[in-house]
Design a protein around this motif. Structure first.
Motif, PDB file in Angstrom:
ATOM      1  N   TYR A  78     -83.734 -32.825  -6.866  1.00 11.16           N
ATOM      2  CA  TYR A  78     -82.950 -32.201  -8.298  1.00 11.16           C
ATOM      3  C   TYR A  78     -81.908 -31.775  -6.691  1.00 11.16           C
ATOM      4  O   TYR A  78     -80.140 -31.736  -6.856  1.00 11.16           O
ATOM      5  CB  TYR A  78     -83.376 -31.104  -8.375  1.00 11.16           C
ATOM      6  N   ALA A  79     -82.382 -31.051  -5.956  1.00 14.13           N
ATOM      7  CA  ALA A  79     -80.817 -30.612  -4.560  1.00 14.13           C
ATOM      8  C   ALA A  79     -80.607 -31.836  -4.087  1.00 14.13           C
ATOM      9  O   ALA A  79     -78.779 -31.580  -4.097  1.00 14.13           O
ATOM     10  CB  ALA A  79     -81.839 -30.260  -3.894  1.00 14.13           C
ATOM     11  N   ARG A  80     -80.765 -33.027  -3.958  1.00 13.42           N
ATOM     12  CA  ARG A  80     -80.028 -33.975  -3.538  1.00 13.42           C
ATOM     13  C   ARG A  80     -79.015 -34.370  -4.179  1.00 13.42           C
ATOM     14  O   ARG A  80     -77.793 -35.044  -3.721  1.00 13.42           O
ATOM     15  CB  ARG A  80     -81.157 -35.296  -2.613  1.00 13.42           C
ATOM     16  N   LEU A  81     -78.997 -34.949  -5.297  1.00 17.58           N
ATOM     17  CA  LEU A  81     -79.053 -35.894  -6.326  1.00 17.58           C
ATOM     18  C   LEU A  81     -77.870 -34.706  -6.759  1.00 17.58           C
ATOM     19  O   LEU A  81     -76.592 -35.173  -6.733  1.00 17.58           O
ATOM     20  CB  LEU A  81     -80.080 -35.245  -7.500  1.00 17.58           C
ATOM     21  N   ILE A  82     -77.950 -33.421  -6.657  1.00 21.31           N
ATOM     22  CA  ILE A  82     -76.737 -31.597  -7.260  1.00 21.31           C
ATOM     23  C   ILE A  82     -76.042 -32.336  -6.659  1.00 21.31           C
ATOM     24  O   ILE A  82     -74.620 -32.348  -6.563  1.00 21.31           O
ATOM     25  CB  ILE A  82     -77.700 -30.916  -7.866  1.00 21.31           C
TER      26      ILE A  82
END
Length: 901
Positions: A715-719
């Motif tokens: 989630y962190a990398r995608l956001i």
């Protein structure tokens, strides 16, 4: 503002900052920020949220949101620095470090309002005096700026208009709509010269069948219409609806599932009736009683019924009540963030959630928001309602004299779930104690404005001996129901009374048959099958106690009906209305208790094939909060068809995902159409969007299932790659919270705000407003955000789901799965959820977006949930990151152009 003696405090996941009165702004540690806030009043924006960021739940100070709510009641504002700046016409702060100084500038702008042209001036001085006595932090700074009026202010109770009685509306005329007039009306609503959308024109023509004359009793003209996003459904069905209402002289009820669509419908009807005064009478929004402010509850709160922070909330709500358009506290023009500022002192006590309305016995009856809405809908052309209210009115026989003959059910894919909730029965401790309080009134030593039957019907009891006797018997019988501290007694093995004893036996059996592991912290349930001797033994006395309660309630209802028929000399119109309201409330409670008796009779008896029965212990984070027996229809569309569809002359059920990725048999089964004598007509129109060019579905194959760390990292990398604009969807609150806790600070350091349902102390509607307003923010949520969220443009450019949304393996789901095809039933449920989630992504022709599913185990057979032509690719997380980075390069002009439109 230089002479304002207090500092401003701002805190986010990236840190905390203090802006001193001398203009200096500095970064501070959370410990120092807490110390300063505890020692000195500070300027803050949204104290509960800032307190959560600091880990200091009792943070208080000069909250700018409270000041705004006082100065501009019933006015919309996104409760963020960016939203505040936009509302006040100020330059927004460049980053987190600049927010604290900005708050001082914003406070100065707001404190200057009383010196200028202030539309909401009336009532401010009077309310301010009360707030000064309550030691509202803003009162000393604000009150000297408000000029004392020369005469006593006329506001709130004296200012609110009274509704008027009107003659009963005649039955609608029988008319047939012509194709030419439908096209002409659609042209007027869309605007001459607008792009001609053939799908919308075909849709409007097809839905007109729901407004044709009915030719068979108990069999409405039913239209099932699946129209993809972008077809223009709203104006498509408002075209024949408005024409029919205009020519036939009847009301069309447009029912939705979400508040967001209700608000959208309100805006769309401006095309029908551009004049606000005309629109106010011809378009009325209806909701359940529990949504509206109760003026009697508010008066009690203002006169000392509330204390501390709750009393301040009551004063601010009173300011709003004087300016509101409809009195709707849930989804209306009361800022959704206002009640959340008061945490434990919620606004629910200001509405009628317990069915204690005394109708014409209330001194504010003629000004009541609820009664005004009911009477307005009786004369309106278009009534905007919700699925629950439509079903409640039909099932409980409410407003039979003005019962609509034509319905439009938008978001029709939710009808099954709405009916499932409406036609269910639950004998639980919480429900039983509410019934006890409704009958007996306040317990000894308890606070509040609860009024028991005797207090609400005191004049009837004094006038009618038989009615008074029934009230006394009902109050005595209600003493057998659970009372305060019932859950503690049950847990300690010391239940009091027959119903508490039954609940204790339920609890024991549920834990005995638990297969999930009680330590998991989730609710527990088991089928109501092969009951233990303890449960069977407890059922007898509990049934007798409930029967002793139902009998006087039924007798009282019949006696009240007789009183109406006799029409004594003292009974005027308002008194009749009061007794009619009491009869309706009694009928509701009697039906509830009757359903409980049927459920108890099931213990040890034969199963009913039409119902699914089970026992449950409801828990939240391992803590029990309710225990009870539950009964749901195996097919809730059956009672929906019987009570709502059969009496209607015509109905349209429409949605972008009506068939849930299947065929029309699915839509007919879930809408109740297959229970009617005559089958429905079908209409289908694909979305006009070019999904092959506008969207892509990515299935990530290397995020390990069950690994919270890997999930959070994804989630962190995608956001970060998309630079915000992400809606993250979860199937479990625990995982949502775990991911948020791991990545919020990390994203904040890059200037990317992360908001989360079930984490931030903000209501869901306001979270969506915040997300929509800031293209660099992201939002995490659960089912409530999967549909009904309309965020077109650059603000929502990526949807990320944590995995395949398989149904929860509950007793109810297992029964329906067995009855409706096993794995195929599961697949239909999943496809519907995927389609609804994907539908958040592309809302208009210039949208571009990425749909990411973090599940290597996504079955290919479920990919039909996505619109035809949408590219679907399985890839690693690193490859998905590259796809997400392309979203951040979409020109900002796309978003700006959307705002202009």
């Amino acid at each position: 503002m230089a002479d304002f003696p207090y500092p401003a405090l701002h805190a986010s996941h990236a840190g905390a900052w203090i802006a001193a009165p001398d203009g200096e702004t500095r970064s501070v540690g959370r410990g120092e920020a807490i110390r300063i806030a505890a020692d000195t009043p500070v300027l803050i924006l949204n104290a509960p949220l800032v307190g959560q960021r600091l880990g200091y739940g009792d943070l208080s100070g000069l909250d700018i949101l409270e000041l705004f709510a006082f100065l501009h009641p019933a006015r919309f504002m996104v409760p963020t620095p960016r939203g505040l700046a936009k509302t006040l016409g100020l330059a927004p702060p460049a980053d987190d470090a600049a927010v604290a100084a900005f708050l001082r500038e914003a406070a100065a702008r707001l404190l200057a309002v009383p010196e200028g042209d202030w539309p909401e001036r009336e009532g401010a001085w009077t309310a301010g005096q009360s707030l000064m006595r309550l030691r509202w932090p803003w009162a000393p700074a604000l009150l000297p700026l408000i000029e004392k009026p020369q005469r006593a202010e006329r506001w709130l109770f004296s200012k609110l208009p009274e509704w008027e009685e009107s003659a009963a509306r005649p039955a609608p005329r029988t008319i047939t709509l012509g194709d030419a007039e439908i096209e002409e009306r659609l042209d007027r609503l869309t605007g001459h010269g607008a792009e001609r959308r053939e799908g919308q024109r075909s849709y409007a023509a097809a839905t007109a069948h729901a407004f044709a004359p009915r030719d068979m009793r108990d069999s409405p003209n039913l239209v099932l219409a699946e129209a993809g996003t972008g077809i223009g459904k709203t104006l498509g069905y408002l075209t024949p609806a408005s024409l029919w209402s205009e020519q036939a002289g009847g009301a069309v009820w447009v029912s939705t599932f979400t508040k967001a669509l209700q608000r959208q419908l309100g805006h769309e009807t401006e095309r029908l009736f551009p004049d606000p005064e005309e629109r106010r009478t011809r378009v009325v929004t209806r909701k359940g009683r529990e949504n509206y402010l109760c003026l009697l509850n508010l008066e009690d709160a203002l006169q000392g019924g509330f204390a501390g922070r709750a009393a301040i909330l009551a004063q601010l709500v009173a300011r709003w009540a004087a300016y509101t358009s409809d009195g709707d506290m849930i989804g209306g023009d009361l800022p959704g963030w206002l009640p959340a500022l008061f945490r434990r002192n919620g606004s629910t006590a200001l509405t009628d959630r317990r069915g204690e309305c005394i109708y014409a016995g209330c001194p504010h009856y003629r000004k009541c928001f609820i009664e005004r809405a009911a009477r307005g809908s009786a004369q309106a052309d278009i009534v905007i309602a919700n699925h629950a209210l439509v079903m409640v009115n039909a099932a409980r026989g409410r407003e039979m004299g003005t019962r609509p003959t034509r319905y439009v059910f938008d978001e029709g894919h939710h009808l099954f779930d709405a009916a499932d909730s409406m036609f269910a029965a639950a004998l639980t401790g919480q429900e039983a104690i509410e019934l006890r309080r409704w009958i007996t009134g306040p317990e000894r030593g308890s606070r509040g404005r609860r009024r028991g039957l005797a207090a609400r019907l005191s004049d009837v009891a004094s006038y009618d001996e038989e009615g008074g006797r029934a009230i006394t018997q009902a109050v005595e019988a209600a003493m057998a129901l659970p009372s305060d501290q019932w859950l503690q007694r049950v847990n300690e093995g010391e239940p009091f009374g027959p119903v508490e004893t039954l609940l204790a036996a339920v609890r024991g059996l549920v834990y005995a048959r638990d297969t999930k592991g009680a330590e998991a912290g989730y609710g527990l349930e088991t089928e109501l099958a092969e009951p233990t001797p303890e449960l069977v033994e407890a059922a007898g006395p509990a049934g007798e106690a409930l029967d002793a309660l139902v009998r006087p309630l039924v007798a009282l209802g019949r006696r009240l009906e007789a009183v109406l028929a006799e029409t004594p000399d003292w009974m005027d119109g308002p008194a009749r209305a009061r007794i009619e309201g009491a009869i309706a409330s009694l009928g509701w409670r009697t039906d509830t208790a009757g359903a409980w008796l049927a459920l108890i009779a099931r213990i040890g008896g034969p199963a009913d094939a039409d119902f699914v029965d089970w026992l449950a212990v409801d828990r939240f984070e391992g803590r029990e909060f309710d225990i009870g027996l539950h009964r749901h229809w195996l097919d809730p569309s059956r009672p929906f068809a019987k009570t709502v569809l059969e009496p209607a002359h015509g109905a349209l059920i429409t949605s972008a995902t009506l068939r849930a990725g299947g065929d029309w048999d699915v839509a007919e089964a879930r809408s109740g159409a297959n229970h009617l004598l005559r089958g429905p007509s079908h209409f289908e129109a694909a979305s006009p969007f070019d999904y092959a060019q506008q969207a892509e579905v990515v299935v990530v194959t290397d995020v390990k299932r069950g690994d919270l760390g890997s999930l959070a990292n994804a989630y962190a990398r995608l956001i970060a790659a998309a630079e915000g604009g992400t809606l993250g969807l979860f199937t479990a609150i625990r995982r949502l919270r775990g991911v948020h806790a791991r990545i919020a600070d990390r994203l904040a350091r890059d200037g990317l705000a992360l908001h989360a349902q079930h984490v931030d102390p903000i209501d869901t509607g306001t979270l969506v407003d915040i997300f929509r307003d800031d293209p660099r923010s992201s939002l995490l949520g659960t089912d409530a955000l999967r549909d009904g969220v309309d965020v077109p443009g650059h603000s929502l450019r990526m949807v990320v789901m944590e995995g395949v949304p398989w149904p929860k393996p509950t007793v109810l789901h297992a029964a329906r799965r067995m009855a409706a095809g096993g794995r195929d039933y599961d697949d239909r449920v999943v496809r519907a959820k995927l389609a609804q989630a994907f539908g958040r992504l592309i809302r208009r022709a210039d949208d571009r977006g990425l749909f990411v599913l973090l599940s290597a185990a996504m079955p290919s057979r479920l990919l039909s949930a996505f619109p035809e032509g949408t590219p679907v690719t399985r890839m690693t997380l690193d490859e998905a990151i590259v796809r997400a980075q392309r979203l951040s390069s979409v020109p900002a002009m796309v978003h700006e152009r959307a705002e202009q439109v």
